[in-house]
Design an enzyme around this catalytic site. Structure first.
Site, short mmCIF file in Angstrom:
data_model
loop_
_atom_site.label_atom_id
_atom_site.label_comp_id
_atom_site.label_asym_id
_atom_site.label_seq_id
_atom_site.Cartn_x
_atom_site.Cartn_y
_atom_site.Cartn_z
N GLU A 55 8.95 18.92 60.11
CA GLU A 55 9.40 19.35 58.79
C GLU A 55 10.10 18.16 58.15
OE1 GLU A 55 11.36 19.73 61.44
OE2 GLU A 55 13.04 18.64 60.56
N SER A 89 23.31 5.35 56.67
CA SER A 89 22.17 6.02 57.30
C SER A 89 20.80 5.61 56.76
CB SER A 89 22.34 7.54 57.21
OG SER A 89 22.47 7.95 55.87
N LYS A 122 16.35 7.97 61.08
CA LYS A 122 15.47 9.03 61.59
C LYS A 122 14.49 8.54 62.67
CE LYS A 122 16.61 12.58 58.86
NZ LYS A 122 16.80 12.20 57.48
C1 PLP Z 1 17.82 12.78 56.63
C2 PLP Z 1 18.87 11.88 56.19
C3 PLP Z 1 20.22 12.25 56.28
C4 PLP Z 1 20.68 13.62 56.71
O1 PLP Z 1 20.29 14.00 57.98
P1 PLP Z 1 21.28 14.00 59.22
O2 PLP Z 1 20.52 14.69 60.28
O3 PLP Z 1 22.51 14.76 58.80
O4 PLP Z 1 21.59 12.60 59.53
C5 PLP Z 1 21.17 11.32 55.93
N1 PLP Z 1 20.83 10.09 55.47
C6 PLP Z 1 19.54 9.71 55.36
C7 PLP Z 1 19.23 8.35 54.85
C8 PLP Z 1 18.51 10.59 55.71
O5 PLP Z 1 17.24 10.19 55.59
#
Ligand code: PLP
Length: 400
Positions: A120, A386, A98
């Site tokens: 948000e 992610s 993020k």
């Molecule tokens: C917010 C988040 C997501 C989902 O958001 P995307 O916009 O689809 O990437 C996925 N993995 C993690 C670790 C997150 O914090």
């Protein structure tokens, strides 16, 4: 692939009106028009300036910690019969991808002379990333968060407060991400001049989906380079990512979208099961509609009421997907799969035990589908890891 990719338009970037095929655009109340228009007419100019480019690059390198490693996972590779690489976004400062986007947007906000930042957040990762860059830049920061998410993501709420942000609970609807987004939009309408709204995924009115995808595209840019070093080829056979709004997937796919040989695999949250009535598998359950400023696929009733989504992971608990992903789905360019709450939990425990990496619950969804894809030994598979799992420890503890 039936249609050749070159014939499918606007896969990686939208047209001038913000459309990826049938999806996108800017459906906004008149009172929001000046804010969105200011951003739309400036964002490409700003991110093309020397100053922006050098600031963004420096912050990604020295503050975020990029490039993040592309880690060859021996154990997963042996288990699933392919070369499996993990793109370690969990090692970014604040623990997820993020922050790539918040760094980019805060620099854009500075160029536009904005002093107040709103955001948000669902799982709290975007809120933490926003509060972090605001602390760094000395900007006021207000984060809207669903009351239910405030409860299930207590450590991230504490982090945001410690970083100096004000966390405002959203108490309407399901008290989750969708409702927090509504509150943030309301705030922006009331503060048109001094405020920039940092949206945390590839959703919202044009130009947000494109702007966020461009900031996250550093992920696939690095993958290309790193893969070339590891395998001699810069293209993987598969890229797998979980999709909430779709920003980590957009970033991991971006530089491969127009490479037809690369299979793009999006994994959505099936919650208790796709047909259980408690799910967030938007592409499969969704129909075209307008949510939070853009036309996309969303979960709605026949008369257009948004259906409350469900996922064990707050970051995937969203009834829509970004317009880029709706188009990747409809065009068949990406393959959409899903993982249930239970499967995601099992995958999180598996990665922890086999690789010593505790993933975020969102991320764990992407790992689930490894067992369902028939790989060849020579395939090179990149999974976008992610985020890290610290924020989900309370949930993991319930299942130890
Ligand atoms: C917010 C988040 C997501 C989902 O958001 P995307 O916009 O689809 O990437 C996925 N993995 C993690 C670790 C997150 O914090």
């Amino acid at each position: 692939m039936k249609k050749t990719i070159s014939k499918i338009k606007n896969l990686s970037n939208p047209d001038k009106q913000g459309y990826y095929g049938d999806f996108g655009g800017a459906f906004i109340p008149e009172m929001l028009y000046p804010n969105v228009e200011e951003l739309r007419s400036n964002y490409l100019k700003i991110i093309a300036t020397k100053k922006f480019k050098s600031d963004f690059k420096a912050l990604l390198a020295d503050y975020v910690g990029r490039p993040t490693p592309l880690y060859f996972s021996k154990n997963l590779s042996a288990k699933y019969g392919a070369k499996i690489f993990l793109k370690r976004e969990d090692l970014c400062h604040t623990g997820a991808h993020k922050i790539n986007n918040t760094v980019g947007q805060v620099l854009v906000a500075q160029h536009l002379g904005k002093k107040r930042i709103i955001a948000e957040t669902g799982a709290g990762q975007h809120g933490v990333a926003t509060a972090t860059v605001c602390a760094l830049m000395g900007l006021e920061c207000i984060v809207y968060m669903g009351e239910k998410d405030i409860e299930r993501q207590a450590p991230n709420v504490a982090r945001m407060k410690m970083l100096g942000a004000t966390v405002v609970p959203a108490t309407s609807g399901s008290k989750t991400l969708k409702d927090a987004t509504n509150e943030a939009i309301r705030d922006w309408i009331n503060h048109p001049d001094d405020t920039h709204y940092i949206i945390g995924s590839v959703v919202g009115p044009h130009p947000y989906p494109d702007m966020v995808a461009r900031f996250q595209s550093v992920i696939s840019k690095e993958i290309k380079k790193q893969l070339k070093k590891c395998t001699g080829k810069n293209l993987p056979t598969h890229v797998i990512a979980c999709v909430g709004g779709g920003s980590n997937a957009a970033g991991a796919f971006y530089h491969f979208i127009n490479e037809p040989k690369v299979k793009l695999i999006s994994v959505e949250a099936a919650g208790c099961g796709i047909n259980s009535g408690k799910s967030a598998a938007t592409s499969q359950l969704g129909t075209p509609g307008i949510l939070h400023g853009s036309k996309s696929l969303l979960m709605q009733t026949a008369d257009g009421q948004v259906v409350e989504p469900h996922s064990i992971s707050a970051g995937l608990d969203y009834p829509g997907i970004g317009p880029m992903h709706a188009n990747l789905y409809k065009s068949g360019r990406a393959i959409f799969m899903s993982a249930t709450d239970e499967e995601a939990l099992a995958a999180a425990f598996e990665l922890s035990k086999t690789e010593g990496i505790i993933p975020a619950l969102e991320t764990a969804h992407a790992l689930v589908v490894l067992k369902d894809i028939p790989f060849k030994k020579t395939d090179s598979v990149v999974i976008c890891l992610s985020g890290r799992g610290d924020k989900d420890l309370a949930t993991y503890m319930d299942h130890l």
